[in-house]
Design an enzyme around this catalytic site. Structure first.
Site, mmCIF file in Angstrom:
data_model
loop_
_atom_site.group_PDB
_atom_site.id
_atom_site.type_symbol
_atom_site.label_atom_id
_atom_site.label_comp_id
_atom_site.label_asym_id
_atom_site.label_seq_id
_atom_site.Cartn_x
_atom_site.Cartn_y
_atom_site.Cartn_z
ATOM 1 N N ARG A 102 36.645 28.711 52.462
ATOM 2 C CA ARG A 102 36.869 30.160 52.338
ATOM 3 C C ARG A 102 36.038 30.852 53.412
ATOM 4 N NH1 ARG A 102 35.882 31.761 46.084
ATOM 5 N NH2 ARG A 102 33.888 32.124 47.049
ATOM 6 N N LYS B 41 28.632 40.563 40.175
ATOM 7 C CA LYS B 41 29.862 41.148 40.722
ATOM 8 C C LYS B 41 30.882 41.348 39.597
ATOM 9 C CE LYS B 41 31.376 36.517 41.945
ATOM 10 N NZ LYS B 41 32.359 35.755 42.671
ATOM 11 N N MET C 210 51.154 45.666 24.221
ATOM 12 C CA MET C 210 50.124 46.341 25.021
ATOM 13 C C MET C 210 48.968 46.832 24.150
ATOM 14 S SD MET C 210 50.511 49.532 27.673
ATOM 15 C CE MET C 210 51.874 48.851 28.576
ATOM 16 N N TYR D 171 57.709 42.209 19.558
ATOM 17 C CA TYR D 171 58.795 42.162 20.552
ATOM 18 C C TYR D 171 59.403 40.760 20.631
ATOM 19 C CZ TYR D 171 57.211 46.615 22.558
ATOM 20 O OH TYR D 171 56.875 47.920 22.764
HETATM 21 C C1 LIG Z 1 29.406 32.841 46.782
HETATM 22 C C2 LIG Z 1 29.176 32.745 45.316
HETATM 23 N N1 LIG Z 1 27.993 32.283 44.873
HETATM 24 C C3 LIG Z 1 27.725 32.159 43.563
HETATM 25 C C4 LIG Z 1 28.653 32.497 42.605
HETATM 26 C C5 LIG Z 1 28.342 32.326 41.144
HETATM 27 O O1 LIG Z 1 29.146 31.344 40.570
HETATM 28 P P1 LIG Z 1 29.064 30.986 39.014
HETATM 29 O O2 LIG Z 1 29.534 32.207 38.283
HETATM 30 O O3 LIG Z 1 29.984 29.847 38.856
HETATM 31 O O4 LIG Z 1 27.635 30.671 38.707
HETATM 32 C C6 LIG Z 1 29.904 32.967 43.027
HETATM 33 C C7 LIG Z 1 30.922 33.290 42.022
HETATM 34 O O5 LIG Z 1 32.083 33.103 42.120
HETATM 35 C C8 LIG Z 1 30.171 33.098 44.408
HETATM 36 O O6 LIG Z 1 31.347 33.538 44.854
#
Ligand SMILES: Cc1ncc(COP(=O)(O)O)c(C=O)c1O
Length: 369
Positions: free
Chosen positions: A132, A36, A309, A261
């Site tokens: 969550r 992700k 920046m 700055y």
């Molecule tokens: C539901 C879930 N599983 C697994 C992971 C992977 O976690 P990590 O990057 O700490 O291995 C994440 C990452 O935030 C997650 O949100």
């Protein structure tokens, strides 16, 4: 050729980290690599391919759009979308042949009504203490699993949870979550023997084999970042990202002259500064003002003055021992010296994840061997 702001990504390192993680798995558990947020800033598609080459049999993302992006790039195999989905996102995830997470009956009902050409694979999430997504009621989770299993167009693919404190070694919340999930898995498995139970993130995977179940979901460690914020070398992890800029100007400073700055650094003796054309517009955060080192000529040099920046200033010292065009390493290795993401994260009072995710689109990513 010098380049203004360049992230060198080593897919080979991702593949090797995945092989190492896989070698540590117990009881035949599979490896799912989390790609992700554009592969934690490393580039989702090349990292997904590298993860698969390193033995990952699953990929996970947070959003439907991320699943679509992987499919469009030709990535095959099982993809789990872990996040909450609106109705439109649910439709998109299904169109990408991704698997989804459910924790309430309403969502299952909406899923069951989908008109896709294949059954939807569903993972039921129990919130064992992350607070969550997921239901924190094991009875409700079992009820959701029943509904999924009973729906014609749905398949119960798995059950899952997520740990809140796996990276805090010695804490008591992690074992408590593990115990709750273990008890839940035992009950659901008795009714649905084929499902994939998964819980562990990188920290849990490295910390406790009892958390491996049928699959682990590793993100950060696959990129060679340490989930405990320590030096990745200690756990045989190989960082897959280096951040580089170059010396665009070398300037002499007299006592009393300031750089940047707000005049947050002023020379107290005659000295030389190098100007690097990289800044917070690239994700090199302003909190690093007077607060990090950069490698030039194989030596650590303090970043002095305000991060702007598009530029930062770095002190060379009494000798101007760097020239315009010299490479400057902000994350990575030069000669005997090394600056890790974990070091940068410590300076910013944050975590390595945020450092790599925060590198902006303006930083060109190139693949390196
Ligand atoms: C539901 C879930 N599983 C697994 C992971 C992977 O976690 P990590 O990057 O700490 O291995 C994440 C990452 O935030 C997650 O949100």
């Amino acid at each position: 050729m010098p380049e203004r702001a360049l992230a060198r990504i080593r897919p080979g390192a991702v593949a090797r980290n995945c092989s190492r993680l896989r070698a540590a798995l117990t009881g035949g558990a599979e490896l799912c690599v989390v790609v992700k947020a554009d592969g934690y800033g490393h580039g989702a598609v090349s990292c997904a391919r590298a993860a698969q080459a390193g033995g990952a049999s699953w990929l996970a993302v947070a959003t439907a759009g991320e699943a679509t992006g992987l499919r469009r790039a030709g990535i095959e195999g099982r993809i789990l979308v872990m996040g909450a989905l609106t109705h439109d996102e649910m439709v998109e995830a299904l169109a990408a042949a991704a698997e989804l997470v459910a924790w309430n009956a309403d969502f299952v009902r909406a899923l069951a009504a989908h008109r896709g050409d294949r059954p939807a694979q569903v993972h039921v999430k129990l919130d064992t203490g992350m607070g969550r997504l997921g239901t924190d009621d094991p009875m409700e989770a079992r009820g959701v699993a029943e509904k999924v299993a009973a729906a014609k167009r749905l398949r119960l693919a798995g059950v899952m949870t997520h740990f809140a404190t796996a990276d805090e070694l010695g804490d008591e919340h992690f074992p408590a979550q593990l115990e709750r999930f273990g008890a839940f898995v035992a009950r659901v498995r008795a009714e649905h023997p084929g499902l994939v139970a998964h819980a562990a993130n990188s920290a849990a995977t490295l910390r406790d084999p009892a958390s491996h179940f049928d699959m682990v979901r590793c993100g950060v460690a696959a990129y060679g970042l340490d989930p405990f914020g320590e030096d990745p070398e200690l756990r045989d992890l190989e960082p897959a990202l280096e951040l580089e800029s170059y010396v665009a100007a070398v300037k002499r400073f007299h006592p009393g002259q300031s750089a940047g700055y707000g005049r947050r650094w002023t020379a107290t003796e005659p000295t030389w500064l190098a100007v690097l054309p990289i800044g917070y517009g690239d994700g090199w955060r302003r909190g690093l003002t007077n607060n990090c080192d950069v490698l030039i000529g194989g030596r650590r040099r303090p970043l002095v003055g305000t991060v702007s920046m598009d530029n930062v200033t770095v002190e060379l010292g009494a000798e101007a021992d760097a020239a315009v065009g010299d490479p400057a390493i902000l994350i990575g290795r030069q000669g005997e010296e090394r600056i890790t993401c974990e070091e940068v994260a410590r300076r910013l009072d944050t975590i390595n994840y945020e450092v790599t995710c925060g590198l902006s689109r303006r930083v060109r990513r190139v693949e390196a061997p």
